[in-house]
Design a protein around this motif. Structure first.
Motif, short mmCIF file in Angstrom:
data_model
loop_
_atom_site.label_atom_id
_atom_site.label_comp_id
_atom_site.label_asym_id
_atom_site.label_seq_id
_atom_site.Cartn_x
_atom_site.Cartn_y
_atom_site.Cartn_z
N UNK A 50 32.14 17.16 46.79
CA UNK A 50 31.75 18.47 47.41
C UNK A 50 32.33 18.66 48.85
N UNK A 51 31.97 19.91 49.30
CA UNK A 51 32.51 20.17 50.57
C UNK A 51 31.58 19.36 51.77
N UNK A 52 31.96 19.26 52.91
CA UNK A 52 31.22 18.86 54.10
C UNK A 52 30.25 19.92 54.46
N UNK A 53 28.93 20.04 53.89
CA UNK A 53 28.22 21.00 54.09
C UNK A 53 27.74 21.20 55.45
N UNK A 54 27.79 19.74 56.29
CA UNK A 54 27.36 20.20 57.82
C UNK A 54 28.35 21.11 58.34
N UNK A 55 29.37 21.43 58.15
CA UNK A 55 30.32 22.26 58.57
C UNK A 55 30.23 23.80 58.33
N UNK A 56 29.10 23.89 57.50
CA UNK A 56 28.75 25.30 57.03
C UNK A 56 27.92 25.87 57.94
N UNK A 57 26.97 25.03 58.76
CA UNK A 57 26.00 25.47 59.57
C UNK A 57 26.56 26.38 60.63
N UNK A 58 25.86 27.46 61.05
CA UNK A 58 26.43 28.17 62.43
C UNK A 58 27.56 29.21 61.90
N UNK A 59 28.02 29.30 60.74
CA UNK A 59 29.18 30.00 60.48
C UNK A 59 28.88 31.46 60.44
N UNK A 60 29.33 32.57 61.14
CA UNK A 60 29.02 33.72 60.96
C UNK A 60 29.76 34.40 59.34
N UNK A 61 29.45 35.39 59.13
CA UNK A 61 30.26 36.06 57.75
C UNK A 61 31.59 35.94 58.20
N UNK A 62 32.17 36.43 59.35
CA UNK A 62 33.63 36.54 59.50
C UNK A 62 34.12 35.23 59.47
N UNK A 63 33.54 34.04 60.21
CA UNK A 63 34.18 32.85 60.25
C UNK A 63 34.03 32.20 58.65
N UNK A 64 32.76 32.58 57.93
CA UNK A 64 32.99 32.08 56.55
C UNK A 64 33.82 32.46 55.63
N UNK A 65 34.03 33.88 55.99
CA UNK A 65 35.22 34.39 55.09
C UNK A 65 36.74 33.95 55.29
N UNK A 66 36.89 33.76 56.56
CA UNK A 66 38.26 32.86 57.03
C UNK A 66 38.15 31.42 56.62
N UNK A 67 36.97 30.81 56.31
CA UNK A 67 36.95 29.50 55.87
C UNK A 67 37.13 29.54 54.47
N UNK A 68 36.56 30.25 53.69
CA UNK A 68 36.96 30.63 52.35
C UNK A 68 38.69 31.03 52.13
N UNK A 69 38.75 31.81 52.88
CA UNK A 69 40.47 32.25 52.59
C UNK A 69 41.37 30.93 52.85
N UNK A 70 41.08 30.28 53.70
CA UNK A 70 41.95 28.98 54.14
C UNK A 70 41.87 28.14 53.21
N UNK A 71 40.64 27.67 52.62
CA UNK A 71 40.72 26.69 51.50
C UNK A 71 41.26 27.47 50.42
N UNK A 72 41.19 28.54 49.76
CA UNK A 72 42.00 29.16 48.81
C UNK A 72 43.50 29.05 48.98
N UNK A 73 43.74 29.26 49.96
CA UNK A 73 45.40 29.29 50.42
C UNK A 73 45.81 27.80 49.87
#
Length: 262
Positions: free
Chosen positions: A67-90
């Protein structure tokens, strides 16, 4: 060849094995590992003459990527979460679009981001003990690296809904029956050998044509793309290659073609 902290690369006879090398963390994907995967596949794209096939696998016997490293998910805002997902998708899209054939050898758990990584490869060979799943709803999340899209493409809408919403895992045999994997082998060595066998066979074919097969198949799933037109364009483009001339000559002369990727 590049050296990485979280990946191990091994090039043998034109086949590059990329191993996610975080065994103590069940090969979980942190951001540093994702960036190394991005760089490694850029290296593959930049060296088509030397690398004719890629095997993507995980260190050890327990997990491909758990899986992903869940510890990196904590504290993400919606804006940063979207960027996080888009970078992974790319990054995963760069694997799917790679003109060098990529086979994921799934040597254990392929969960969450690990399942998404395996699905970004062109083919999958699993060990008999492998388990696949998208358990993100257990965390109040959904997949973010393309899992909802690729799982639907590979196993169909109804089954995708079931596994995405229940978080149930698929066994290797279920994955084979549903079309998620191409082959199931007894263990990691046998799965690796099967992947080598497939890639060696492909390596004997015309490299430009192989890349255009990848483009044309991917066009089927590309929003707004006309897959038939993409195929026709690719077909026509083959006629301008030296490989096409060599292939036709070899066929007429009843000999094995010697393709140069030109």
């Amino acid at each position: 060849m590049e050296s990485y902290e979280n990946l191990a690369l091994d090039l043998v006879d034109g086949v590059l094995t990329i191993t996610i090398n975080r065994e103590s963390k069940m090969n979980a994907l942190n951001r540093a590992t994702m960036l190394e995967i991005k760089d490694a596949f850029q290296y593959v794209q930049d060296n088509p003459k030397d690398i004719r096939g890629v095997i993507l696998t995980g260190a050890g016997e327990k997990a491909f990527v758990a899986g992903a490293d869940i510890s990196e998910f904590t504290g993400l805002s919606e804006m940063h979460a979207r960027k996080f997902a888009e970078e992974g998708q790319e990054i995963f899209q760069s694997i799917e679009d790679c003109h060098t054939p990529v086979i994921a050898v799934v040597n254990g758990f392929a969960l969450g981001g690990g399942c998404e990584l395996a699905m970004s490869a062109h083919m999958r060979v699993a060990v008999s003990a492998a388990k696949f799943g998208q358990p993100e709803v257990n965390l109040g999340l959904i997949p973010g690296y393309g899992g909802t899209q690729r799982l639907t493409q590979l196993i169909g809408k109804g089954r995708a809904f079931e596994y995405l919403m229940s978080a149930d895992m698929l066994s290797a045999d279920q994955a084979l029956a549903y079309g998620l994997v191409n082959y199931v082998e007894a263990d990691k060595a046998a799965a690796h050998a099967k992947a080598i066998e497939i890639l060696k066979k492909i390596a004997s074919k015309a490299p430009i044509a192989i890349g255009l097969v990848i483009d044309s198949v991917n066009a089927y799933y590309e929003t707004g793309a006309n897959g038939y037109q993409a195929e026709a364009n690719a077909f026509a483009g083959c006629f301008g290659t030296t490989d096409f001339k060599e292939g036709v000559s070899a066929f007429l002369e009843k000999r094995k073609a010697d393709f140069k990727g030109e």
